[in-house]
Design an enzyme around this catalytic site. Sequence first.
Site, mmCIF file in Angstrom:
data_model
loop_
_atom_site.group_PDB
_atom_site.id
_atom_site.type_symbol
_atom_site.label_atom_id
_atom_site.label_comp_id
_atom_site.label_asym_id
_atom_site.label_seq_id
_atom_site.Cartn_x
_atom_site.Cartn_y
_atom_site.Cartn_z
ATOM 1 N N ASP A 1 50.641 41.309 44.647
ATOM 2 C CA ASP A 1 51.065 39.991 45.081
ATOM 3 C C ASP A 1 52.040 40.285 46.149
ATOM 4 O O ASP A 1 53.049 40.774 45.963
ATOM 5 C CB ASP A 1 51.542 39.103 44.145
ATOM 6 C CG ASP A 1 50.689 38.376 43.181
ATOM 7 O OD1 ASP A 1 49.337 38.482 43.672
ATOM 8 O OD2 ASP A 1 51.119 37.965 42.240
ATOM 9 N N ASP B 1 50.586 43.880 37.479
ATOM 10 C CA ASP B 1 50.196 43.807 38.908
ATOM 11 C C ASP B 1 51.709 44.301 39.589
ATOM 12 O O ASP B 1 52.437 44.599 38.652
ATOM 13 C CB ASP B 1 49.891 42.482 39.321
ATOM 14 C CG ASP B 1 51.218 41.552 39.181
ATOM 15 O OD1 ASP B 1 52.136 41.949 38.860
ATOM 16 O OD2 ASP B 1 51.134 40.364 39.783
ATOM 17 N N ASP C 1 54.475 43.266 42.341
ATOM 18 C CA ASP C 1 54.757 42.087 43.183
ATOM 19 C C ASP C 1 55.912 42.506 44.126
ATOM 20 O O ASP C 1 56.750 43.268 43.929
ATOM 21 C CB ASP C 1 55.485 41.155 42.306
ATOM 22 C CG ASP C 1 54.583 40.547 41.110
ATOM 23 O OD1 ASP C 1 53.571 39.612 41.441
ATOM 24 O OD2 ASP C 1 55.013 41.106 40.087
HETATM 25 N N1 DCT Z 1 56.499 33.383 37.675
HETATM 26 C C1 DCT Z 1 56.954 32.363 37.530
HETATM 27 N N2 DCT Z 1 56.007 31.363 36.834
HETATM 28 C C2 DCT Z 1 54.626 31.733 36.893
HETATM 29 C C3 DCT Z 1 54.322 32.834 37.358
HETATM 30 C C4 DCT Z 1 55.201 33.687 38.012
HETATM 31 O O1 DCT Z 1 57.931 31.866 37.562
HETATM 32 N N3 DCT Z 1 53.974 30.890 36.384
HETATM 33 C C5 DCT Z 1 57.308 34.448 38.464
HETATM 34 C C6 DCT Z 1 58.115 35.211 37.335
HETATM 35 C C7 DCT Z 1 57.498 36.687 37.525
HETATM 36 C C8 DCT Z 1 57.066 36.782 38.834
HETATM 37 O O2 DCT Z 1 56.685 35.465 39.204
HETATM 38 C C9 DCT Z 1 55.847 37.745 39.011
HETATM 39 O O3 DCT Z 1 54.937 37.151 38.189
HETATM 40 P P1 DCT Z 1 53.759 38.241 37.132
HETATM 41 O O4 DCT Z 1 53.697 39.275 37.774
HETATM 42 O O5 DCT Z 1 52.873 37.311 36.473
HETATM 43 O O6 DCT Z 1 54.880 38.640 35.831
HETATM 44 P P2 DCT Z 1 55.745 39.913 35.526
HETATM 45 O O7 DCT Z 1 56.860 39.589 34.880
HETATM 46 O O8 DCT Z 1 55.719 40.817 36.978
HETATM 47 O O9 DCT Z 1 54.704 40.698 34.734
HETATM 48 P P3 DCT Z 1 53.747 41.938 34.732
HETATM 49 O O10 DCT Z 1 54.545 43.001 34.590
HETATM 50 O O11 DCT Z 1 52.708 41.894 33.894
HETATM 51 O O12 DCT Z 1 53.304 41.816 36.240
HETATM 52 MG MG MG Z 2 54.014 41.231 38.021
#
Ligand code: DCT
Ligand code: MG
Length: 404
Positions: free
Chosen positions: A328, A236, A238
């Site tokens: 997000d 995604d 963010d």
């Molecule tokens: N986060 C966290 N605990 C979680 C979910 C998310 O601390 N249970 C934080 C850490 C990363 C951030 O939010 C964004 O989440 P993701 O988009 O799920 O992670 P990402 O590292 O951006 O992974 P991706 O590259 O796959 O989007």
């Molecule tokens: Mg992400």
Amino acid sequence: LDISWFTESMSLGKPLKVEPRHCLGDSSSSVSSDKATQETPSYACQRRTPLHHHNKEIVDALQILALSASFQGSEARYLGFTRAASVLKCLPFTLQSAEEVKDLQFCGGHSKTVIQEILEDRVCREVEMVKNSEHYQSMKVGFKVLTGIFGVGIRTADKWYRDGIRSLSDLNEIEGKLTGEQKAGLLHYTDLQQPVTRDEAERVEQLVKGALQSFVPDVQVTMTGGFRRGKQEGHDVDFLITHPNEEALNGLLRKAVAWLDSKGSILYHHIKGRSHNFARSSTMDGHETCYAIFALPNACPEKSPDAGTIQPDLDKSPPRNWKAVRVDLVVAPYSEYSYALLGWTGSKHFERELRRFSLQVKKMSLNSHGLFDIEKKCHYPATSEEEIFAHLGLLYLTPSERNA
Ligand code: DCT
Ligand code: MG
């Protein structure tokens, strides 16, 4: 791959060369500084974890076992495999022999067996079995349809499995019972399964900034998550949104999302309001957040995106000029921005370890709103991520060193 920083300071026998107060084995700890320098720092937030490392094959295998353990509801095994994988990501060399594995720290017996088997036989039977198991495969499908609201994915995917749902077509049959979010996840399954590229993320950023700036021209928008850590792909995109004048943020997210929706850029969205009675010492995140699926126009659109032509991407519909992308959007008050930035940059394991370190070593509760000293009963304001690391007595790690 530049590993000079690591070989200077972080080989397993020679951990982070930091000022004593920055180490776990500092003057407040019972561990002598001599002993501390012989050990790998135990928390991932004390180690520099680069994006690219030397043991991809083994790390991938351990992460499959971790995911499978979480699908089976075993948090302890999930954490064991995740911690072992995280230690391997820090190694400045490629593991060659089973002999080297014996000395690895923070790597449990089960993980060591898996690593040794891969080193000796090139494959691990357990990993191959898990990968091909019906449970793992169908949980992955279910998990993917749940487009990512924290905390609900695995439980629902497991219920679906118990209800006999094994594939996408089984899910289609219970479509009437799905929530709006789940229907959107199913409708755009094929697109959401594809990784989001950095180029796509940057185009989403232009869309998001354009919408927000049309209401508040000097709003601050930062791409967080994996892309901020240097990843070239993610599941995604963010974003963190803030403004020095907190009143400028009132209603901004809803207005910007409605504006994007009116242009046909949004396929699905769900806004979670700011939680005002949110406990500051809680690990929950009370920021106003929009979980969305964007219709991102292709790089060179012949036509402008038009919501009226949106069709399910499961059937063989004619080529579209957009791609469904999970986004997000998080709004943080300016006073909490640095904490939100640290919390939303990840990685997930890094964040978990940072919170564990804060609580166990510093007796402080950390979340995306602030840092609370449980013994002194006070909050620590911060205007930068560097200040937060300093409050915790940790060496500062740049986002690209937080790929734990
Ligand atoms: N986060 C966290 N605990 C979680 C979910 C998310 O601390 N249970 C934080 C850490 C990363 C951030 O939010 C964004 O989440 P993701 O988009 O799920 O992670 P990402 O590292 O951006 O992974 P991706 O590259 O796959 O989007
Ligand atoms: Mg992400």
